[in-house]
Write a protein that holds these residues in place. Sequence first.
Motif, short mmCIF file in Angstrom:
data_model
loop_
_atom_site.label_atom_id
_atom_site.label_comp_id
_atom_site.label_asym_id
_atom_site.label_seq_id
_atom_site.Cartn_x
_atom_site.Cartn_y
_atom_site.Cartn_z
N ALA A 159 12.36 11.16 -12.68
CA ALA A 159 13.70 10.67 -12.99
C ALA A 159 14.59 10.67 -11.75
O ALA A 159 15.37 9.74 -11.53
CB ALA A 159 14.33 11.53 -14.09
N ALA A 199 24.09 14.69 -12.76
CA ALA A 199 22.94 14.79 -13.66
C ALA A 199 22.14 16.02 -13.30
O ALA A 199 21.93 16.31 -12.11
CB ALA A 199 22.07 13.54 -13.58
N GLY A 234 20.59 17.09 -19.75
CA GLY A 234 19.25 17.13 -20.31
C GLY A 234 19.29 17.25 -21.82
O GLY A 234 20.36 17.36 -22.44
N SER A 284 13.12 20.77 -13.61
CA SER A 284 11.86 20.03 -13.54
C SER A 284 11.09 20.42 -12.30
O SER A 284 11.65 20.92 -11.32
CB SER A 284 12.16 18.52 -13.52
OG SER A 284 11.00 17.76 -13.29
N THR A 339 17.10 23.13 -19.03
CA THR A 339 18.33 23.03 -18.26
C THR A 339 19.47 23.80 -18.94
O THR A 339 20.26 24.48 -18.28
CB THR A 339 18.73 21.55 -18.07
OG1 THR A 339 17.68 20.88 -17.38
CG2 THR A 339 20.01 21.43 -17.25
N SER A 374 17.75 12.59 -22.29
CA SER A 374 16.50 12.85 -21.57
C SER A 374 16.79 12.78 -20.08
O SER A 374 17.77 12.17 -19.64
CB SER A 374 15.44 11.83 -21.95
OG SER A 374 15.76 10.56 -21.41
N TYR A 375 15.93 13.41 -19.29
CA TYR A 375 16.15 13.38 -17.84
C TYR A 375 16.16 11.94 -17.31
O TYR A 375 16.99 11.59 -16.46
CB TYR A 375 15.09 14.20 -17.12
CG TYR A 375 15.14 15.68 -17.43
CD1 TYR A 375 16.33 16.30 -17.78
CD2 TYR A 375 13.99 16.46 -17.38
CE1 TYR A 375 16.38 17.66 -18.07
CE2 TYR A 375 14.03 17.82 -17.66
CZ TYR A 375 15.22 18.40 -18.01
OH TYR A 375 15.27 19.75 -18.28
N PHE A 385 19.58 10.44 -15.51
CA PHE A 385 19.65 9.98 -14.13
C PHE A 385 19.88 8.48 -14.04
O PHE A 385 20.47 8.00 -13.06
CB PHE A 385 18.40 10.42 -13.36
CG PHE A 385 18.52 11.84 -12.86
CD1 PHE A 385 18.95 12.11 -11.58
CD2 PHE A 385 18.23 12.91 -13.69
CE1 PHE A 385 19.09 13.41 -11.12
CE2 PHE A 385 18.37 14.22 -13.26
CZ PHE A 385 18.81 14.47 -11.97
N ALA A 413 18.60 18.47 -14.14
CA ALA A 413 17.24 18.47 -14.69
C ALA A 413 16.50 19.68 -14.18
O ALA A 413 16.42 19.90 -12.96
CB ALA A 413 16.49 17.20 -14.31
N GLY A 427 10.74 13.87 -17.02
CA GLY A 427 10.61 15.16 -16.35
C GLY A 427 9.17 15.38 -15.94
O GLY A 427 8.33 14.48 -16.01
#
Length: 309
Positions: free
Chosen positions: A197, A187, A141, A191, A147, A171-172, A176, A189, A36
């Motif tokens: 990502a 997906a 996320g 961010s 998120t 995790s992002y 992804f 995120a 991210g």
Amino acid sequence: MKTHMLCALTLAASASIFAPAAMAEEYRIGTASVGGAFFPIGQGISNLVNKYGGGDITMVPIVTQGSVQNPRLVAQGEVEIGITNANLAADAVAGRGAYNGNAIDIKALGPLHPSVLHMVVADGSDIQSFADLAGKRVAVGPAGGGTMGFLNNILPVYGLTLDDITPSFLSYGDGFSQLSDGNVDAALALSGYPAAAVMQAAASGPLRMITMEDDKLQQILTDNPAYSTFDIAADVYDMPSDATVLGVTNMLIVPTDMAAEMAEKIAASVYDHLDEFAAENANARQIDPARAASLSIDLHDGAQAYFSK
């Protein structure tokens, strides 16, 4: 007598020569998962503090679960400074939402870049609207990330709950990657943009943003005053069209009891050198110091002293 005095002076001088220099105090900044925008932002802030903090403070970025967790980590002393979203900072201070009646004693140090809610599918996906996520596999996320705060406010507007999707708390970067591999259908995120990502996934195949109907979007904005909309140009991720997405201003938070001199020193290290920061980090180019006057929680006294100059 003179001999004794000379010996004493020699010993004192030797002691001062060989005495260790005062150790710099190490501060930790809570960021989010790798992939991210928060982690590289935290790295950049650490570099500025290490360079301009006067030598009596050092800073290191710490991987955390993200925006929801960071206010708790700051209050618990696990980190000395954290990055979070404006809406979550307000929730934390009020003890609402994810903080469930447990008000958290934090203050703002200053504004950062905006974070936008990336809701992404492969370009060929049959998912068009947020409503189409029902029954789908969705990388949402990390469990403590920002998120989830957005999802918890969007799902009810569509008459959905988290049970209506199959969430993967990744995790992002991992989320992804799973989208690129076809292991999830979408997906998400929260961010800054461009997000590493998403960029990496876009390199593996064309992507597209999920849309929200205008009436649903307006309802979400009305219910959540800290949210805003942002326009993401198609060429940011080489997508087929521009997208209007939800987002929020990010901020730095610190404990209320941090020494005012230290808070002011950290603020000066960052905001006096935004040109240098922006040269190393694309998200830092979006930082507007003027937003310090309209953050969702009160500024720390030391930050107030800095921004009032």
